[in-house]
Scaffold this motif. Structure first.
Motif, short mmCIF file in Angstrom:
data_model
loop_
_atom_site.label_atom_id
_atom_site.label_comp_id
_atom_site.label_asym_id
_atom_site.label_seq_id
_atom_site.Cartn_x
_atom_site.Cartn_y
_atom_site.Cartn_z
N ASN A 52 -10.49 -24.93 -0.82
CA ASN A 52 -9.67 -24.51 0.32
C ASN A 52 -10.21 -23.23 0.93
O ASN A 52 -10.85 -22.44 0.25
CB ASN A 52 -8.25 -24.19 -0.14
N TYR A 53 -9.87 -23.00 2.19
CA TYR A 53 -10.24 -21.70 2.78
C TYR A 53 -9.46 -20.61 2.04
O TYR A 53 -8.36 -20.86 1.54
CB TYR A 53 -9.96 -21.69 4.29
N SER A 55 -9.66 -19.51 -0.82
CA SER A 55 -9.32 -19.70 -2.23
C SER A 55 -10.12 -18.72 -3.10
O SER A 55 -9.86 -18.60 -4.29
CB SER A 55 -9.58 -21.14 -2.66
N LYS A 57 -13.77 -18.43 -2.87
CA LYS A 57 -15.12 -18.93 -3.16
C LYS A 57 -16.15 -17.82 -3.02
O LYS A 57 -16.93 -17.55 -3.94
CB LYS A 57 -15.49 -20.08 -2.20
N THR A 59 -15.76 -14.61 -2.81
CA THR A 59 -15.52 -13.50 -3.74
C THR A 59 -16.12 -13.82 -5.11
O THR A 59 -16.78 -12.99 -5.73
CB THR A 59 -13.99 -13.26 -3.89
N ARG A 71 -19.47 -12.70 3.08
CA ARG A 71 -18.32 -12.06 3.68
C ARG A 71 -17.04 -12.66 3.08
O ARG A 71 -16.98 -13.87 2.85
CB ARG A 71 -18.33 -12.29 5.19
N GLN A 74 -9.10 -12.61 4.17
CA GLN A 74 -7.97 -13.53 4.30
C GLN A 74 -8.18 -14.38 5.55
O GLN A 74 -8.92 -14.00 6.44
CB GLN A 74 -6.65 -12.76 4.44
N ALA A 75 -7.53 -15.49 5.57
CA ALA A 75 -7.67 -16.46 6.68
C ALA A 75 -9.10 -17.02 6.67
O ALA A 75 -10.00 -16.39 6.10
CB ALA A 75 -7.35 -15.82 8.02
N PRO A 76 -9.33 -18.17 7.29
CA PRO A 76 -10.67 -18.77 7.25
C PRO A 76 -11.72 -17.77 7.72
O PRO A 76 -11.63 -17.26 8.83
CB PRO A 76 -10.56 -19.95 8.21
N THR A 77 -12.66 -17.44 6.85
CA THR A 77 -13.61 -16.37 7.12
C THR A 77 -14.98 -16.91 7.51
O THR A 77 -15.65 -16.39 8.39
CB THR A 77 -13.82 -15.54 5.84
N ASP A 78 -15.36 -17.97 6.82
CA ASP A 78 -16.75 -18.37 6.87
C ASP A 78 -16.82 -19.80 7.39
O ASP A 78 -16.13 -20.67 6.89
CB ASP A 78 -17.30 -18.32 5.43
N GLY A 143 -14.48 -23.09 4.08
CA GLY A 143 -13.27 -23.57 3.42
C GLY A 143 -12.75 -24.84 4.06
O GLY A 143 -12.95 -25.10 5.24
N ARG A 209 -7.00 -17.15 -8.00
CA ARG A 209 -5.99 -16.22 -7.46
C ARG A 209 -4.65 -16.34 -8.18
O ARG A 209 -3.60 -16.16 -7.55
CB ARG A 209 -5.81 -16.45 -5.95
N ASP A 211 -3.38 -14.37 -10.12
CA ASP A 211 -2.70 -13.06 -10.20
C ASP A 211 -1.64 -12.94 -9.11
O ASP A 211 -0.75 -12.11 -9.20
CB ASP A 211 -3.72 -11.93 -10.05
N ALA A 247 -9.80 -12.89 -9.63
CA ALA A 247 -10.88 -11.92 -9.50
C ALA A 247 -10.50 -10.65 -10.25
O ALA A 247 -9.35 -10.23 -10.20
CB ALA A 247 -11.12 -11.63 -8.03
N1 LIG Z 1 -5.37 -11.44 -5.38
C1 LIG Z 1 -6.52 -12.07 -5.32
N2 LIG Z 1 -7.22 -12.07 -4.18
C2 LIG Z 1 -8.38 -12.72 -4.14
C3 LIG Z 1 -8.91 -13.36 -5.29
N3 LIG Z 1 -10.11 -13.91 -4.95
C4 LIG Z 1 -10.30 -13.61 -3.66
N4 LIG Z 1 -9.27 -12.91 -3.16
C5 LIG Z 1 -9.09 -12.43 -1.79
O1 LIG Z 1 -8.80 -13.57 -1.02
C6 LIG Z 1 -9.36 -13.46 0.27
C7 LIG Z 1 -10.23 -14.71 0.53
O2 LIG Z 1 -11.35 -14.69 -0.35
P1 LIG Z 1 -12.73 -15.31 0.05
O3 LIG Z 1 -13.61 -15.10 -1.09
O4 LIG Z 1 -13.17 -14.84 1.38
O5 LIG Z 1 -12.30 -16.81 0.13
P2 LIG Z 1 -13.18 -18.04 0.60
O6 LIG Z 1 -12.75 -19.17 -0.25
O7 LIG Z 1 -14.61 -17.70 0.59
O8 LIG Z 1 -12.65 -18.27 2.07
P3 LIG Z 1 -13.38 -19.02 3.29
O9 LIG Z 1 -14.80 -18.56 3.29
O10 LIG Z 1 -12.62 -18.61 4.49
O11 LIG Z 1 -13.25 -20.45 3.02
C8 LIG Z 1 -10.15 -12.18 0.27
O12 LIG Z 1 -9.38 -11.22 0.92
C9 LIG Z 1 -10.34 -11.84 -1.18
O13 LIG Z 1 -10.39 -10.46 -1.40
C10 LIG Z 1 -8.15 -13.30 -6.50
O14 LIG Z 1 -8.51 -13.87 -7.55
N5 LIG Z 1 -6.98 -12.66 -6.45
#
Ligand SMILES: Nc1nc2c(ncn2[C@@H]2O[C@H](COP(=O)(O)OP(=O)(O)OP(=O)(O)O)[C@@H](O)[C@H]2O)c(=O)[nH]1
Ligand SMILES: [Mg+2]
Length: 455
Positions: A52-53, A55, A57, A59, A71, A74-78, A143, A209, A211, A247
């Motif tokens: 999912n966006y 989620s 990934k 990070t 990068r 929050q919200a769809p980033t990439d 995502g 996530r 936590d 994380a």
């Molecule tokens: N509380 C919490 N926040 C997290 C965790 N992992 C990532 N985040 C936060 O969640 C947000 C989204 O994380 P990304 O890593 O950008 O997620 P992504 O899956 O790559 O998202 P897209 O690239 O948009 O698909 C960021 O603000 C991170 O800091 C976690 O385990 N716990």
């Protein structure tokens, strides 16, 4: 390079050589692209991260690499597929754009070309000098979203995911408690793309996530929802393991959640294990391709055999006709024209045969044979081909789901060969080719499997 990576590469090289020597000419003869099959073998192990966006990934990937390359937010980033790998030799760090990637013969991405410009602007490679990336390549993906259609993205997202899943030795599928498996694209990727493209044992399911769950009850609800959704999606009777992770550095661990603190590390260890998985993945991939070839050849062999039987039957008819013509043509001619005086049969019985009496019998036989040949060419063969095409699925037994799946892959190719080159196909020694392919599967590939099991 560590020992498992080196071992995997050596074995991959050996498999490639054997494949080239034993199956190369056959693959080429049946229109398979050997290079497309072997290029991925030469590359490093691949870990694909989808989910999912937001989620987590990117990070997670940054954490794996120990560098903030991707990068996050929050919200769809990439909205891009990013291949992360270490520079080789003198290569500098930095980015390589999509069009260069799909045209680089050394890289296994040529098959992505068919997704067109729409994808290429959303596809790139980053060379990063992180230790892990010397062992594996990691692919970060956009995502999955519910609201976005394929049209909005500008390319066939699930097709690309399927293609990359095909290539990947390990697939991490990430969810988060807010969207525990309710996203439609996720559903489709698991339901239709993944099982077709890959063995599901290479998929690791992660609920990330955690936590952010208020308390244990909240977590149990999210976990239960994900389990239920996964079982609906995958159709599996057993529940795969789901890694529960978060994380590090997201604040104090909630009471009771400490037990999951180590799962993140376990997941990271699994990524490090991808080179080991690679060996069996390579073999499965090769086996799958060779089994597809085998099924195609089997279908063509059956086509040829059926024609052979039909042909023999027609020939018997023509033979009987020829004997009749030999004996009775001159009788018929005599009835119509009044000559010859003494027909062949009478001469034969009376022991008074002259060379002239052979004339009409021979003309009769030649007439029947050429008529028969014309019948086969103009009528019987085209009808046989037409009927085969009408019931193409009847060419091979489709008794197992696996065989049905293989047939789905090759039936189009078989249809083309029968429709366009039927006369040629009935002349090829498919049966001999098939037994060579079966020998390769039973001897060569089996030996490789035994070797990796013994490790
Ligand atoms: N509380 C919490 N926040 C997290 C965790 N992992 C990532 N985040 C936060 O969640 C947000 C989204 O994380 P990304 O890593 O950008 O997620 P992504 O899956 O790559 O998202 P897209 O690239 O948009 O698909 C960021 O603000 C991170 O800091 C976690 O385990 N716990
Ligand atoms: Mg991301």
């Amino acid at each position: 390079m560590t020992e498992p990576v080196k071992a995997a590469q050596d074995l991959a090289k050996e498999i490639e050589d054997r494949l080239r020597a034993r199956m190369g000419p056959l693959l080429a003869r049946y229109g398979y692209d050997l290079e497309a099959l072997v290029t991925p073998l030469r590359w490093r192990p691949v870990v694909l991260v989808i989910g999912n966006y937001s989620s987590g990934k990117s990070t997670f990937i940054n954490e794996l690499l120990g560098v903030d390359v991707q990068r996050t937010g929050q919200a769809p980033t990439d909205d891009s597929f990013t291949v992360l790998t270490a520079p080789e030799g003198e290569e500098p760090e930095g980015e390589v754009p999509g069009p260069t990637l799909v045209n680089d013969e050394r890289l296994p991405f040529a098959s992505l070309r068919r997704f067109g410009e729409g994808l290429l602007t959303h596809f790139r490679l980053k060379r990063v000098a992180a230790p892990l990336l010397r062992e594996v390549a990691v692919i970060d993906t956009p995502g999955m979203l519910d609201s976005v259609t394929e049209k909005d993205r500008g390319y066939h997202y699930l097709g690309v995911v399927g293609e990359l899943a095909h290539l990947a030795d390990l697939i991490i599928l990430m969810f988060d408690p807010h969207k525990a498996g309710t996203i439609k694209e996720t559903y489709e990727a698991i339901r239709s793309t993944l099982p077709e493209a890959t063995g599901e044992d290479r998929v690791l399911y992660v609920l990330n996530r955690i936590d952010e769950c208020e308390n244990m009850a909240d977590l149990v609800r999210a976990y239960g929802t994900l389990c239920w959704n996964l079982s609906q999606m995958t159709g599996r009777k057993d529940m795969p393991r789901i890694y529960l992770t978060f994380a590090p550095g997201t604040g104090p661990v909630r009471p009771g959640f400490e037990v999951w603190a180590s799962e993140r590390d376990e997941l990271k260890r699994e990524v490090g294990n991808a080179p080991r998985l690679r060996l069996s993945h390579i073999l499965h991939r090769v086996e799958r391709e060779i089994r597809e070839l085998a099924m195609e050849v089997e279908a063509l062999r059956n086509f040829r055999q059926r024609f052979g039987r039909r042909f023999a039957c027609t020939c018997r008819g023509i033979g009987v006709g020829a004997v009749g013509a030999f004996l009775f043509t001159d009788v018929l001619v005599r009835l119509l024209l009044g000559s010859p005086e003494v027909p062949f049969l009478v001469g034969l019985v009376g022991g008074t045969l002259t060379p002239e009496q052979f004339l009409w019998p021979i003309i009769g036989v030649l007439g029947v044979i050429s008529g028969g040949a014309l019948y086969i060419q103009r009528f019987m063969f085209p009808r046989f081909v037409r009927r085969t095409l009408e019931d193409l699925d009847g060419l091979v037994p489709l008794d197992t789901a696996y065989r049905q799946d293989l047939w789905k892959k090759v039936s189009g190719r078989v249809r083309r060969l029968v429709a366009e080159q039927a006369p040629r196909q009935v002349l090829v020694a498919h049966a001999r080719n098939l037994s060579r392919i079966e020998r390769f599967l039973a001897d060569d590939l089996k030996a490789f499997y035994e070797r990796i099991q013994a490790r």
